[in-house]
Design an enzyme around this catalytic site. Structure first.
Site, short mmCIF file in Angstrom:
data_model
loop_
_atom_site.label_atom_id
_atom_site.label_comp_id
_atom_site.label_asym_id
_atom_site.label_seq_id
_atom_site.Cartn_x
_atom_site.Cartn_y
_atom_site.Cartn_z
N TYR A 57 39.65 63.59 -24.40
CA TYR A 57 39.81 62.79 -23.19
C TYR A 57 41.25 62.26 -23.10
O TYR A 57 41.74 61.57 -23.99
CB TYR A 57 38.84 61.61 -23.18
N LEU A 212 26.15 59.77 -11.05
CA LEU A 212 26.41 59.57 -9.61
C LEU A 212 26.88 60.87 -8.96
O LEU A 212 27.35 60.87 -7.83
CB LEU A 212 27.44 58.47 -9.40
N GLY A 215 30.36 60.98 -7.73
CA GLY A 215 30.55 60.07 -6.60
C GLY A 215 29.80 60.46 -5.36
O GLY A 215 29.73 59.70 -4.39
#
Length: 339
Positions: A57, A212, A215
């Protein structure tokens, strides 16, 4: 926040996991060190203790920021999860993959960046379809016996591989996988075919990434906002829009945001599930934290399940339909449902 046990272990983790993939500004996006520190501060102040990162990351910056933060905190309060597998340097042909050599090298590098003596949860990041699963399990168990890792977990791997691994680990007396990280949301329910039933069988906690759907379930695409990466466009089709509209309807009924509804749906599916909520802004974290106070009714869950339903495929749909059609199991399924 309330705390839950992670899989078949006594490890207590918060009901939301903080995703830190955006800690660092490489690639022209993300949170700088000061904002990342503030996000972790507020997460901890809300009772959050479960942090998720990986060796790759932000090219290692995420781990470095977390390490600097934890060096001034109570390290034992936090449950720190990181991952190995994907290439984080170009020094040698074994700088990637699930093999033992890369595992040991990656863990040593992560420990340095994280400025800690141990990793609480180490995930295999993604299955390479090359390394034998017994090599993986033995390596993870050795790390656990050395005290460099406390628990083993696995991500983005076929269900049959995970099942074989946990069965072999039980037979050999090695540490088993206690958590399974996969993409799971109202728009991505395919893990319900094999992965989630497998996780339930072995008592593993599911830690969904992209709960999600990049988004999409917040309604931002319906509002005409653009995603950060082109890959998010795969979550922008007629079906996802139909699902998102129902999410927004229920959010309006409850007086909350669509994100709260989408996240809470993953937490009310009847199995151990701790969604990973990423944040590059403090306001994003504060909004996500409100999810713990939301409660979806049975009717609302039903509406969400119906609009997002998928075909289980063979043999799932076949077995379900055949049992109902012929009562082949003597009403067994009906009796189980009533219980």
């Amino acid at each position: 926040m309330k705390y839950k046990l992670l899989g078949r272990s006594g490890l207590k983790v918060s009901e939301l996991c903080l995703g830190t993939m955006g800690f660092g500004t490489e690639g022209g996006w993300g949170a700088d060190k000061d904002i990342s520190f503030k996000i972790m501060d507020d997460f901890a102040n809300a009772g959050g203790n479960f942090l998720d990162t990986a060796n790759i990351y932000k090219l290692g910056t995420s781990e470095k920021i977390i390490g600097e933060y934890l060096s001034n905190q109570d390290r034992d309060y936090f449950v720190l999860a990181t991952k190995y597998t994907l290439k984080d340097n170009t020094t040698n042909p074994n700088a990637s993959g699930n093999n033992r050599k890369n595992m040991m090298r990656s863990v040593e590098e992560s420990l340095k960046r994280l400025k800690t003596d141990f990793i609480d949860v180490l995930y295999l990041h993604i299955w390479d379809d090359v390394t034998p699963i017994d090599e993986v399990l033995r390596g993870l168990d050795d790390l656990i016996r050395q005290g460099k890792v406390n628990y083993a977990a696995i991500s983005d791997t076929p269900a049959w591989v995970v099942a074989k691994g946990n069965t072999l680990a039980e037979l050999m007396g090695w540490s088993q996988f206690i958590a399974l990280q996969v993409e799971y949301s109202l728009i991505q329910r395919t893990p319900e075919r094999e992965l989630i039933p497998m996780a339930k069988h072995f008592g593993m906690t599911v830690t969904p990434w992209a709960p999600l759907a990049g988004g999409a379930l917040t309604g931002k695409y319906l509002r005409g906002e653009q995603g950060r990466i082109k890959a998010e466009s795969v979550r922008r089709d007629e079906n996802s829009e139909k699902i998102t509209k129902v999410v927004i309807e229920i959010a309006d009924e409850l007086g909350v945001t669509p994100a709260h509804v989408a996240l809470k749906w993953t937490m009310q599916q009847g199995f151990s599930c701790i969604p990973i909520v990423g944040a590059t802004k403090v306001e994003q974290l504060h909004d996500n934290l409100k999810t713990v106070d939301v409660k979806l009714s049975d009717d609302q869950l039903k509406r969400l399940d119906e609009v997002s339903a998928i075909k289980l495929g063979f043999p799932g749909d076949f077995l379900k339909e055949e049992a109902v059609r012929t009562n082949s199991f003597g009403g067994f399924y009906d009796r189980v449902e009533k219980r």
